[in-house]
Write a protein that holds these residues in place. Structure first.
Motif, PDB file in Angstrom:
ATOM      1  N   ALA A   1       0.833  -1.207   0.000  1.00 51.15           N
ATOM      2  CA  ALA A   1       0.000   0.000   0.000  1.00 51.15           C
ATOM      3  C   ALA A   1       0.865   1.254   0.000  1.00 51.15           C
ATOM      4  O   ALA A   1       0.585   2.213  -0.728  1.00 51.15           O
ATOM      5  CB  ALA A   1      -0.933   0.002   1.210  1.00 51.15           C
ATOM      6  N   ALA A   2       1.938   1.240   0.792  1.00 46.46           N
ATOM      7  CA  ALA A   2       2.844   2.392   0.838  1.00 46.46           C
ATOM      8  C   ALA A   2       3.489   2.630  -0.525  1.00 46.46           C
ATOM      9  O   ALA A   2       3.655   3.780  -0.949  1.00 46.46           O
ATOM     10  CB  ALA A   2       3.912   2.191   1.908  1.00 46.46           C
ATOM     11  N   ALA A   3       3.826   1.567  -1.219  1.00 49.35           N
ATOM     12  CA  ALA A   3       4.419   1.706  -2.556  1.00 49.35           C
ATOM     13  C   ALA A   3       3.423   2.333  -3.535  1.00 49.35           C
ATOM     14  O   ALA A   3       3.779   3.207  -4.325  1.00 49.35           O
ATOM     15  CB  ALA A   3       4.888   0.347  -3.066  1.00 49.35           C
ATOM     16  N   ALA A   4       2.164   1.906  -3.459  1.00 49.81           N
ATOM     17  CA  ALA A   4       1.134   2.478  -4.336  1.00 49.81           C
ATOM     18  C   ALA A   4       0.928   3.954  -4.022  1.00 49.81           C
ATOM     19  O   ALA A   4       0.859   4.794  -4.925  1.00 49.81           O
ATOM     20  CB  ALA A   4      -0.180   1.716  -4.198  1.00 49.81           C
ATOM     21  N   PHE A   5       0.850   4.297  -2.726  1.00 48.72           N
ATOM     22  CA  PHE A   5       0.701   5.704  -2.350  1.00 48.72           C
ATOM     23  C   PHE A   5       1.938   6.496  -2.751  1.00 48.72           C
ATOM     24  O   PHE A   5       1.836   7.655  -3.137  1.00 48.72           O
ATOM     25  CB  PHE A   5       0.431   5.856  -0.855  1.00 48.72           C
ATOM     26  CG  PHE A   5      -0.992   5.563  -0.472  1.00 48.72           C
ATOM     27  CD1 PHE A   5      -2.041   6.300  -0.988  1.00 48.72           C
ATOM     28  CD2 PHE A   5      -1.281   4.543   0.419  1.00 48.72           C
ATOM     29  CE1 PHE A   5      -3.352   6.042  -0.647  1.00 48.72           C
ATOM     30  CE2 PHE A   5      -2.593   4.271   0.777  1.00 48.72           C
ATOM     31  CZ  PHE A   5      -3.631   5.015   0.252  1.00 48.72           C
ATOM     32  N   GLY A   6       3.105   5.881  -2.664  1.00 47.57           N
ATOM     33  CA  GLY A   6       4.341   6.542  -3.074  1.00 47.57           C
ATOM     34  C   GLY A   6       4.312   6.908  -4.549  1.00 47.57           C
ATOM     35  O   GLY A   6       4.737   7.995  -4.940  1.00 47.57           O
TER      36      GLY A   6
END
Length: 121
Positions: free
Chosen positions: A19-24
Protein backbone atom coordinates in the motif's frame (compact mmCIF):
# COMPACT_ATOMS: atom_id res chain seq x y z
CA UNK A 1 -4.46 -9.97 9.75
CA UNK A 2 -2.71 -9.85 13.09
CA UNK A 3 -4.24 -8.64 16.32
CA UNK A 4 -2.49 -5.69 17.97
CA UNK A 5 -2.08 -5.08 21.71
CA UNK A 6 -5.30 -3.03 21.71
CA UNK A 7 -7.30 -5.92 20.25
CA UNK A 8 -7.71 -4.36 16.80
CA UNK A 9 -6.77 -6.25 13.65
CA UNK A 10 -3.68 -5.00 11.82
CA UNK A 11 -2.88 -5.87 8.22
CA UNK A 12 0.27 -7.90 7.57
CA UNK A 13 3.49 -5.92 7.06
CA UNK A 14 3.71 -7.07 3.42
CA UNK A 15 0.30 -5.57 2.68
CA UNK A 16 1.23 -2.28 4.32
CA UNK A 17 4.45 -2.21 2.28
CA UNK A 18 2.48 -2.76 -0.92
CA UNK A 19 0.00 0.00 0.00
CA UNK A 20 2.84 2.39 0.84
CA UNK A 21 4.42 1.71 -2.56
CA UNK A 22 1.13 2.48 -4.34
CA UNK A 23 0.70 5.70 -2.35
CA UNK A 24 4.34 6.54 -3.07
CA UNK A 25 3.68 6.32 -6.81
CA UNK A 26 0.71 8.64 -6.44
CA UNK A 27 2.69 11.09 -4.31
CA UNK A 28 3.75 12.73 -7.57
CA UNK A 29 1.17 15.30 -8.67
CA UNK A 30 2.00 14.49 -12.30
CA UNK A 31 1.26 10.77 -11.84
CA UNK A 32 -1.85 11.58 -9.84
CA UNK A 33 -3.03 13.83 -12.67
CA UNK A 34 -2.32 11.09 -15.22
CA UNK A 35 -4.39 8.56 -13.25
CA UNK A 36 -7.16 11.17 -12.89
CA UNK A 37 -7.11 11.85 -16.64
CA UNK A 38 -7.14 8.15 -17.52
CA UNK A 39 -10.08 7.63 -15.18
CA UNK A 40 -12.01 9.92 -17.54
CA UNK A 41 -11.05 7.82 -20.57
CA UNK A 42 -8.25 6.16 -22.47
CA UNK A 43 -5.54 8.23 -24.07
CA UNK A 44 -2.20 8.06 -25.83
CA UNK A 45 0.93 9.66 -24.39
CA UNK A 46 0.66 12.84 -26.47
CA UNK A 47 -2.94 13.41 -25.38
CA UNK A 48 -1.96 12.88 -21.76
CA UNK A 49 1.03 15.21 -22.06
CA UNK A 50 -1.22 17.92 -23.45
CA UNK A 51 -3.85 17.38 -20.76
CA UNK A 52 -1.51 17.30 -17.76
CA UNK A 53 0.83 19.96 -19.13
CA UNK A 54 3.94 17.79 -19.08
CA UNK A 55 6.73 17.13 -21.50
CA UNK A 56 6.23 14.01 -23.61
CA UNK A 57 9.33 12.17 -22.26
CA UNK A 58 8.37 12.93 -18.64
CA UNK A 59 4.79 11.73 -19.11
CA UNK A 60 6.11 8.61 -20.83
CA UNK A 61 8.36 7.88 -17.83
CA UNK A 62 5.47 8.39 -15.42
CA UNK A 63 3.33 6.01 -17.48
CA UNK A 64 6.10 3.40 -17.40
CA UNK A 65 6.24 3.55 -13.59
CA UNK A 66 2.45 3.37 -13.29
CA UNK A 67 2.36 0.47 -15.73
CA UNK A 68 5.08 -1.48 -13.88
CA UNK A 69 3.08 -1.04 -10.67
CA UNK A 70 -0.06 -2.40 -12.37
CA UNK A 71 -2.05 0.81 -12.00
CA UNK A 72 -2.09 1.55 -15.73
CA UNK A 73 -2.28 -0.75 -18.73
CA UNK A 74 -1.73 -0.22 -22.42
CA UNK A 75 -2.58 -1.67 -25.80
CA UNK A 76 -1.32 -0.99 -29.27
CA UNK A 77 -3.62 0.47 -31.92
CA UNK A 78 -1.54 0.52 -35.07
CA UNK A 79 1.43 2.77 -34.34
CA UNK A 80 -0.28 4.34 -31.33
CA UNK A 81 -0.12 3.06 -27.75
CA UNK A 82 -3.31 3.70 -25.80
CA UNK A 83 -3.20 3.82 -22.00
CA UNK A 84 -6.02 3.00 -19.62
CA UNK A 85 -6.62 2.45 -15.90
CA UNK A 86 -5.75 -1.13 -14.98
CA UNK A 87 -6.70 -0.83 -11.30
CA UNK A 88 -10.18 0.69 -10.88
CA UNK A 89 -9.87 0.47 -7.09
CA UNK A 90 -6.99 2.93 -7.23
CA UNK A 91 -9.23 5.34 -9.16
CA UNK A 92 -11.75 5.07 -6.31
CA UNK A 93 -9.04 6.02 -3.81
CA UNK A 94 -7.84 8.94 -5.97
CA UNK A 95 -11.38 10.25 -6.51
CA UNK A 96 -12.16 9.98 -2.80
CA UNK A 97 -9.03 11.93 -1.83
CA UNK A 98 -9.51 14.66 -4.44
CA UNK A 99 -13.23 15.00 -3.64
CA UNK A 100 -12.52 15.23 0.10
CA UNK A 101 -9.85 17.89 -0.41
CA UNK A 102 -12.13 19.87 -2.74
CA UNK A 103 -14.95 19.72 -0.16
CA UNK A 104 -12.63 20.95 2.58
CA UNK A 105 -11.41 23.82 0.42
CA UNK A 106 -14.99 24.76 -0.47
CA UNK A 107 -16.04 24.64 3.17
CA UNK A 108 -13.10 26.83 4.17
CA UNK A 109 -13.97 29.51 1.60
CA UNK A 110 -17.77 29.36 2.05
CA UNK A 111 -17.93 31.36 5.30
CA UNK A 112 -15.74 34.10 3.78
CA UNK A 113 -17.97 34.28 0.72
CA UNK A 114 -21.08 34.57 2.89
CA UNK A 115 -19.45 37.39 4.90
CA UNK A 116 -18.58 39.27 1.70
CA UNK A 117 -22.13 39.00 0.39
CA UNK A 118 -23.44 40.40 3.66
CA UNK A 119 -21.28 43.52 3.34
CA UNK A 120 -22.54 44.41 -0.11
CA UNK A 121 -19.11 43.75 -1.65
Amino acid sequence: MTTGADGHDDPPAELLTEAAAAFGLLASSARLHIVWALAQGESDVSGLAERVGGALPAVSQHLTKLKLAGLVGSRREGRRVVYFVADPDMVTVVRLMVTQLASRAEAATAPAARRLRGTGA
